[in-house]
Write a protein that holds these residues in place. Sequence first.
Motif, PDB file in Angstrom:
ATOM      1  N   LEU A   1       0.835  -1.205   0.000  1.00 40.81           N
ATOM      2  CA  LEU A   1       0.000   0.000   0.000  1.00 40.81           C
ATOM      3  C   LEU A   1       0.867   1.251   0.000  1.00 40.81           C
ATOM      4  N   LEU A   2       1.914   1.242   0.808  1.00 39.44           N
ATOM      5  CA  LEU A   2       2.830   2.385   0.895  1.00 39.44           C
ATOM      6  C   LEU A   2       3.432   2.686  -0.481  1.00 39.44           C
ATOM      7  N   LYS A   3       3.792   1.637  -1.181  1.00 37.64           N
ATOM      8  CA  LYS A   3       4.359   1.771  -2.532  1.00 37.64           C
ATOM      9  C   LYS A   3       3.324   2.341  -3.500  1.00 37.64           C
TER      10      LYS A   3
ATOM     11  N   TYR B   1      18.263  -1.962  11.678  1.00 38.25           N
ATOM     12  CA  TYR B   1      17.959  -2.089  10.244  1.00 38.25           C
ATOM     13  C   TYR B   1      17.511  -0.740   9.673  1.00 38.25           C
ATOM     14  N   ILE B   2      16.727   0.001  10.457  1.00 38.49           N
ATOM     15  CA  ILE B   2      16.311   1.340  10.030  1.00 38.49           C
ATOM     16  C   ILE B   2      17.536   2.232   9.849  1.00 38.49           C
ATOM     17  N   ARG B   3      18.448   2.198  10.832  1.00 37.18           N
ATOM     18  CA  ARG B   3      19.659   3.033  10.761  1.00 37.18           C
ATOM     19  C   ARG B   3      20.545   2.628   9.577  1.00 37.18           C
ATOM     20  N   GLU B   4      20.582   1.334   9.289  1.00 40.69           N
ATOM     21  CA  GLU B   4      21.425   0.827   8.183  1.00 40.69           C
ATOM     22  C   GLU B   4      20.907   1.314   6.835  1.00 40.69           C
ATOM     23  N   LEU B   5      19.582   1.203   6.629  1.00 42.17           N
ATOM     24  CA  LEU B   5      19.005   1.581   5.339  1.00 42.17           C
ATOM     25  C   LEU B   5      18.760   3.077   5.205  1.00 42.17           C
ATOM     26  N   MET B   6      18.432   3.725   6.328  1.00 42.16           N
ATOM     27  CA  MET B   6      18.107   5.161   6.297  1.00 42.16           C
ATOM     28  C   MET B   6      18.776   5.869   7.463  1.00 42.16           C
TER      29      MET B   6
ATOM     30  N   MET C   1      10.295   2.469   2.304  1.00 42.41           N
ATOM     31  CA  MET C   1      10.588   3.831   2.764  1.00 42.41           C
ATOM     32  C   MET C   1      11.899   4.340   2.182  1.00 42.41           C
ATOM     33  N   ALA C   2      12.909   3.490   2.222  1.00 39.49           N
ATOM     34  CA  ALA C   2      14.238   3.878   1.732  1.00 39.49           C
ATOM     35  C   ALA C   2      14.241   4.104   0.220  1.00 39.49           C
ATOM     36  N   ALA C   3      13.361   3.392  -0.491  1.00 37.45           N
ATOM     37  CA  ALA C   3      13.378   3.424  -1.961  1.00 37.45           C
ATOM     38  C   ALA C   3      12.663   4.639  -2.543  1.00 37.45           C
TER      39      ALA C   3
END
Length: 483
Positions: free
Chosen positions: A255-257, A326-331, A286-288
């Motif tokens: 849905l977010l996408k 994981y959040i910190r790694e990607l964003m 989110m990162a994409a």
Amino acid sequence: MEKKIDEKKQGNTLVMEPKQENSRKLFIESYGCAMNFSDSEIVASILAKEGFNTTQKLEEADLVLVNTCSIREKAEQTVRKRLQKYNAVKKINPGMKVGVLGCMAERLKEKFLEEEKIVDLVVGPDAYKDLPNLINEVEAGRDAINVVLSKEETYGDISPVRLQTNGVSAFVSITRGCDNMCTFCVVPFTRGRERSRDPQSIVEEVNELWDKGFKEITLLGQNVDSYLWYGGGLKKDFKNASEIQKATATNFSQLLKLVAEAQPKMRVRFSTSNPQDMTLDVIEVMAAYPNICKHIHLPVQSGSDRILKEMNRLHTREEYFKLIDYIRELMPECSISQDLIVGFPTETEEDHKDTLSLMEYVKYDFGYMYAYSERPGTMAARKLEDDVPAETKQRRLAEIVKLQREHNHFRTQRFLGDTVEVLIERESKKSSEHWSGRTTQNTVAVFPKENYKVGDFVNVKINDCTSATLIGEASPNPSEGGE
């Protein structure tokens, strides 16, 4: 627990553009979470078709509604004071009718109508479409009540009236109810089981908002990560869905996408998340997408595994840390905010220290912190003694608030010297010469007005900060938004 509205906004009288043909006047106030404010927009939309325009003047109202919250005792006390005020006015204007909507309505239905006799109608969160019938009952001299919880109602077919909006940001409700039986929370009992709204109706609402000039939306639910559309019905019944329904189901990351791609220049936020339900693919989406704001409200409630278990939070401290990592790694730029409850039954000093150490690990950008207050009807109220002394709760809360303020400042200082994109929302509260808006991280920034206007995306060079606000000046090249 749903994300809270800023305390200064609580209890706002909600007003829409009047329709010339409408002759009756509705005064509606909302308290508590963002979902209540969103629900009030649905109510106003339903009643606009019944001849009601909204008003800010209580004394001239034909119908007074208060949309209520049961999440904490203080919220209920506030609503009770307002009801006293309404009834004082009612003595001057005896034709005025008073109604209670939302969570308190469901929880205290008999008290309000039969014992205390302080309202004319009581309407639960799933019964707003029945308001026209209930108002007819009241006008015929009868009390009216509908607090039936629905298995299907999502109000996806109602186009909400945007009440007292800045014309820039709007809520879009995507789920109703909650299946997570946290022992401190009354929401599953007042809002019912979890069900999701048709993704197509959500995308259509987002497109309509963009066409009307809105620049930012917040996808809203008690627990957005649990979003699951498979043709309608309760989430808990998904296991009984057909193979085709399962194969074509839409989850929250999908849905977010869909929403991000539908309007690439519109900012997209969401709230609230639950650590036990947030999946890694949500973080990846989110990162994409640059137009999905880099902020996650991720309530933890406690840093102690023992207390988390008592709360029936289905995540551990370690699992929460992995999600944060994981959040910190990607964003790396992503901000993270929290909800914390202090002094939950049986909480020891060691448990409290675990919460402080968790805060040190995450260093939240901001948060919402409360001392535990027992809510009637919850599992904690039924099974656990509220045994932490009030003075201990207040001391622990003060320690947590103090640490959070330090982390607030730590996080705002990282922006010094940077240029950030700000969406202008309003005039600064402290200076008529400055605009106020938010960054993608949901941090407030203020800067001189120059020739910009509300709704503009502006690149702002940050020169100073407080623990809550960035202070800067617009850079020469304004942003297109969503970048």
